[in-house]
Write a protein that holds these residues in place. Structure first.
Motif, short mmCIF file in Angstrom:
data_model
loop_
_atom_site.label_atom_id
_atom_site.label_comp_id
_atom_site.label_asym_id
_atom_site.label_seq_id
_atom_site.Cartn_x
_atom_site.Cartn_y
_atom_site.Cartn_z
N ARG A 1 40.28 5.51 36.64
CA ARG A 1 41.08 4.88 37.70
C ARG A 1 40.52 5.24 39.08
NH1 ARG A 1 46.84 2.64 37.52
NH2 ARG A 1 47.09 1.99 39.68
N THR B 1 42.74 1.35 32.04
CA THR B 1 43.62 2.15 32.91
C THR B 1 45.03 1.59 32.97
OG1 THR B 1 42.91 0.97 34.90
CG2 THR B 1 41.70 2.96 34.32
N LYS B 2 45.16 0.30 33.18
CA LYS B 2 46.49 -0.29 33.40
C LYS B 2 47.28 -0.42 32.10
CE LYS B 2 45.07 -2.86 37.53
NZ LYS B 2 45.79 -1.98 38.47
#
Length: 305
Positions: free
Chosen positions: A167, A218-219
């Motif tokens: 991130r 990441t999300k």
């Protein structure tokens, strides 16, 4: 079958609506929301179950998750459990808007992670009157504890540390990273169910151009790892639930865990010889699941008039 769209807040959802052979638009039907697995699309297992349930007299809706398939939403390829659960609610909204659907007779049928999402949605949306979970997966628990559930939740920490580094890199301009839903190149350590999952998703067996076998690292992972589809199921799930799984599925532990925790009406059917993926498209096992689901939904979505 009719291709449709329906709203989910600002997102336009893409679905396929399946009808009984003798469908009468002036009639009043029980309806089923069919929820696809993680990485799947409406044209695969969810659509197969929707079509077979329609053959049994139900109106059935299979749809693509938001951020995936033909549905809208940015960023693409996001697997967000909270969004997936909200997708189910939006599908119920749409079914209730149809004149030929009895708003008090709506159920949900989910496959793999879609089964966990169906359970979670039903806990907070009691418009869903009955749930069938097939080869069910509690996606957050599975990601933390591995396919067989043998790791502690803390085993997720190294992945979260890698996520933090990625991130930071993306915030500084790096390209987004993606992970595969199923291993493209299985090895000797790959669970047999996931070897078969590769055969399902990445070969002509069920390959579809909208199922890209990738999700944002990441999300998605930050949302998945803290999700528990069965959290508070003892107290909030009061609707009847049917759980169907194979005796040879490495994921069976999630079905037996759910069955042990549900306090309301419940039935667990363990089909001898079945693997996790058998219930996606193998006729013997899909038909068995539908044979169990049909009387279950008929009884629990019966007209009160």
């Amino acid at each position: 079958m009719e291709a449709i769209t329906f709203p989910n807040g600002p997102i336009s959802m893409a679905g396929n609506l399946y009808f009984p052979a003798d469908f009468d638009p002036k009639g009043s039907y029980a309806a089923i929301v069919a929820i696809h697995p993680g990485g799947g699309v409406k044209e695969q297992a969810a659509g197969l179950y929707a079509s077979k349930l329609a053959e049994q007299g139900f109106v059935a809706l299979a749809f693509d998750a938001s951020y995936q398939g033909d549905s809208g939403g940015e960023p693409r390829h996001l697997e967000d459990p909270a969004a997936r659960v909200d997708d189910v609610r939006a599908a119920v909204d749409h079914l209730q808007s149809l004149d030929y659907v009895d708003a008090e007779r709506i159920g949900a049928a989910g496959i793999c992670a879609g089964g966990g999402y169906a359970i979670n949605a039903a806990m907070t949306d009691h418009r869903i009157k009955a749930i069938t979970m097939v080869s069910g997966l509690n996606i957050g628990t599975s990601f933390r504890r591995n396919w067989f559930g043998t790791d502690p939740d803390s085993a997720a920490v190294p992945t979260l540390q890698a996520l933090a580094q990625q991130r930071t890199a993306e915030a500084q301009g790096a390209e987004p990273a993606y992970l595969p839903y199923v291993p493209a190149e299985p090895d000797e350590n790959t669970p047999p169910d996931l070897v078969e999952a590769r055969d399902y998703y990445l070969t002509p067996r069920a390959q579809h151009p909208n199922a890209k076998n990738k999700f944002l690292f990441t999300k998605s992972v930050s949302r998945i790892f803290t999700f528990d589809a069965f959290h508070m199921v003892e107290d909030l799930l009061t609707q009847p639930v049917l759980i169907v799984a194979g005796s040879e599925a490495g994921s069976l532990w999630m079905s037996t865990e759910l069955h042990s925790r549900v306090r309301g009406p419940k039935k667990l059917v363990v089909v001898d010889g079945g693997t996790h993926m058998d219930f996606y498209d193998v006729p013997k096992y899909v038909d068995r699941a539908v044979e169990e689901a049909t009387p279950f939904f008929e009884e629990n979505l019966a007209s009160q008039s």
